[in-house]
Motif scaffolding. Structure first.
Motif, PDB file in Angstrom:
ATOM      1  N   VAL A  31     -73.334  -2.964 -46.130  1.00 30.14           N
ATOM      2  CA  VAL A  31     -74.103  -3.992 -45.427  1.00 30.14           C
ATOM      3  C   VAL A  31     -75.088  -3.334 -44.471  1.00 30.14           C
ATOM      4  O   VAL A  31     -74.772  -2.349 -43.824  1.00 30.14           O
ATOM      5  CB  VAL A  31     -73.172  -4.920 -44.605  1.00 30.14           C
ATOM      6  N   VAL A  32     -76.271  -3.902 -44.438  1.00 29.53           N
ATOM      7  CA  VAL A  32     -77.259  -3.495 -43.442  1.00 29.53           C
ATOM      8  C   VAL A  32     -77.600  -4.750 -42.667  1.00 29.53           C
ATOM      9  O   VAL A  32     -77.914  -5.779 -43.261  1.00 29.53           O
ATOM     10  CB  VAL A  32     -78.532  -2.942 -44.105  1.00 29.53           C
ATOM     11  N   CYS A  33     -77.513  -4.704 -41.351  1.00 30.00           N
ATOM     12  CA  CYS A  33     -77.887  -5.894 -40.597  1.00 30.00           C
ATOM     13  C   CYS A  33     -78.708  -5.519 -39.377  1.00 30.00           C
ATOM     14  O   CYS A  33     -78.659  -4.391 -38.891  1.00 30.00           O
ATOM     15  CB  CYS A  33     -76.669  -6.711 -40.202  1.00 30.00           C
ATOM     16  N   VAL A  34     -79.502  -6.475 -38.937  1.00 32.42           N
ATOM     17  CA  VAL A  34     -80.321  -6.287 -37.747  1.00 32.42           C
ATOM     18  C   VAL A  34     -79.850  -7.291 -36.701  1.00 32.42           C
ATOM     19  O   VAL A  34     -79.766  -8.485 -36.970  1.00 32.42           O
ATOM     20  CB  VAL A  34     -81.820  -6.504 -38.053  1.00 32.42           C
ATOM     21  N   ILE A  35     -79.542  -6.772 -35.517  1.00 26.37           N
ATOM     22  CA  ILE A  35     -79.013  -7.625 -34.448  1.00 26.37           C
ATOM     23  C   ILE A  35     -79.965  -7.584 -33.259  1.00 26.37           C
ATOM     24  O   ILE A  35     -80.387  -6.513 -32.832  1.00 26.37           O
ATOM     25  CB  ILE A  35     -77.609  -7.144 -34.016  1.00 26.37           C
ATOM     26  N   ALA A  36     -80.307  -8.749 -32.741  1.00 26.47           N
ATOM     27  CA  ALA A  36     -81.147  -8.828 -31.543  1.00 26.47           C
ATOM     28  C   ALA A  36     -80.237  -8.891 -30.325  1.00 26.47           C
ATOM     29  O   ALA A  36     -79.361  -9.748 -30.248  1.00 26.47           O
ATOM     30  CB  ALA A  36     -82.019 -10.075 -31.592  1.00 26.47           C
TER      31      ALA A  36
END
Lengths: 71, 157
Positions: B3-8
């Motif tokens: 999984v690749v995720c972007v979190i703000a």
């Protein structure tokens, strides 16, 4: 003498200059990798984008092991 | 890789944790701390003059007590002063002042600082959590674009 099997997980984290955090989860298959993402979401903020790779759809499995000996 | 995720990042912090991230952000951009004070500053409540710009740190909330309400932190670099404070709604805000600089330039400097605060806050949260949970940071590097790269290893038995 007993053996202890250790399971390895690895995370690649990039904290961009904009503040966005990109997390790559390696060594975890199946839905358990989502637990890792939820963990990071809990400590950092909200997920803006998520891409599941083919490994997500594979059965849960531990991909790397380290064997340690305990005296 | 699964999984690749972007979190703000969402900054929900008490003033000490926020100011720690702000000081680290200022240092990473070459600013120096000018003052940190808890005194009520009337100037902070007046409308911005042409040589200053106010911005908010998006998604931030400074958790505070009545006594801590008016805490502020000022940093300077090359005649530019950026003052961090908590606005009436509890959001972290910053005021950028610099004589002779355009509003556009001041806004760009403020945005750069605001993003650096988010970066440092996220970095500190991650490192604290890794330490508490006994996860091992096996690699840490600052990339050319000022990104921070970490490789974290977890062993479960």
């Amino acid at each position: 003498m007993g053996g202890l099997i250790m399971i390895e997980r690895e995370f690649e984290i990039t904290i961009h200059p904009t503040g966005q955090v990109e997390v790559h989860v390696a060594g975890v298959k199946g839905k358990s990798c989502l637990e890792v993402i939820q963990f990071f979401e809990k400590i950092i903020g909200r997920v803006e984008d998520r891409q599941l790779t083919h490994e997500y759809y594979e059965p849960d499995e531990n991909v790397r092991f380290r064997l340690e000996q305990r005296r | 890789m699964s999984v690749v995720c972007v979190i703000a990042p969402v900054v929900v912090a008490a003033w000490p944790a926020f100011s720690s991230a702000a000081i680290a952000a200022a240092g990473s951009l070459g600013y120096q701390v000018a003052s940190e004070t808890s005194r009520l500053a009337l100037e902070a409540r007046q409308p911005a003059t042409p040589s200053e710009v106010r911005l908010e740190v998006p998604g931030s909330e400074i958790v505070t007590t009545q006594l801590q309400r008016d805490q502020r932190l000022a940093v300077t670099r090359d005649g530019v002063t950026i003052t961090f404070s908590r606005d009436a709604r509890g959001q972290a805000s910053l005021c950028v002042r610099g004589e002779g600089l355009s509003e556009e330039t001041l806004r760009a400097l403020g945005l750069e600082m605001s993003q650096a605060v988010l970066q440092q806050y996220a970095y500190q949260r991650i490192m604290d959590e890794m330490r508490q949970r006994g996860l091992q940071v096996v690699e840490e590097e600052q990339l050319e674009d000022r990104s921070i790269h970490l490789r974290v290893r977890q062993w479960e038995g």
